[in-house]
Scaffold this active site. Sequence first.
Site, short mmCIF file in Angstrom:
data_model
loop_
_atom_site.label_atom_id
_atom_site.label_comp_id
_atom_site.label_asym_id
_atom_site.label_seq_id
_atom_site.Cartn_x
_atom_site.Cartn_y
_atom_site.Cartn_z
CG ASP A 118 4.39 8.50 -3.90
OD1 ASP A 118 5.35 7.70 -3.28
OD2 ASP A 118 4.70 9.17 -4.86
CG ASP A 134 8.89 8.61 -1.14
OD1 ASP A 134 10.02 8.02 -1.65
OD2 ASP A 134 7.79 9.05 -1.72
#
Length: 165
Positions: A118, A134
Amino acid sequence: MKHTKKHIFCSIMIILIVAFDQITKYFASLKLADGSVAKFIPGVVQFKYAENTGMAFSMLSGARWVFIALTVVVCVGVFYYLFSNRCKSLWLYWSLGVILSGGIGNLIDRIRFGYVVDFIEPTFVNFAIFNIADCAVTCGAVVLVGYLLYDAFKDVKKPKENSDG
């Protein structure tokens, strides 16, 4: 096997989203894994490397094989549904394609690394760090919910007014 334009364009879209996700994660790992932070839009969003071993918001961290198995089952099911010509609505078709691409992007990370990379961190609000996959899952899910609500209520008719005059 019948190949339609819809399937070809969806396949291209899935490949492009997965490639964009993987390329951005590669650069985030290369440039930010040392703990540095890159301001993107000051006061709004910055890039900061994080490794997520769980699902959204790092929930259920450490259940790598459960996530891999579940993601594979869901992705295979969605892929089969999309490419078996069962999906008649374009809204449903494309939203599932976008969700599938996000699932594949994060699945690649889980298999390769044991975690998901991330790197997108909103700074204007206290929120989780996330990635392009995401975003794809979220955007696809929003469109999917919108489509399902529309589909559920499209046949609901207002009661007829009584015209006894």
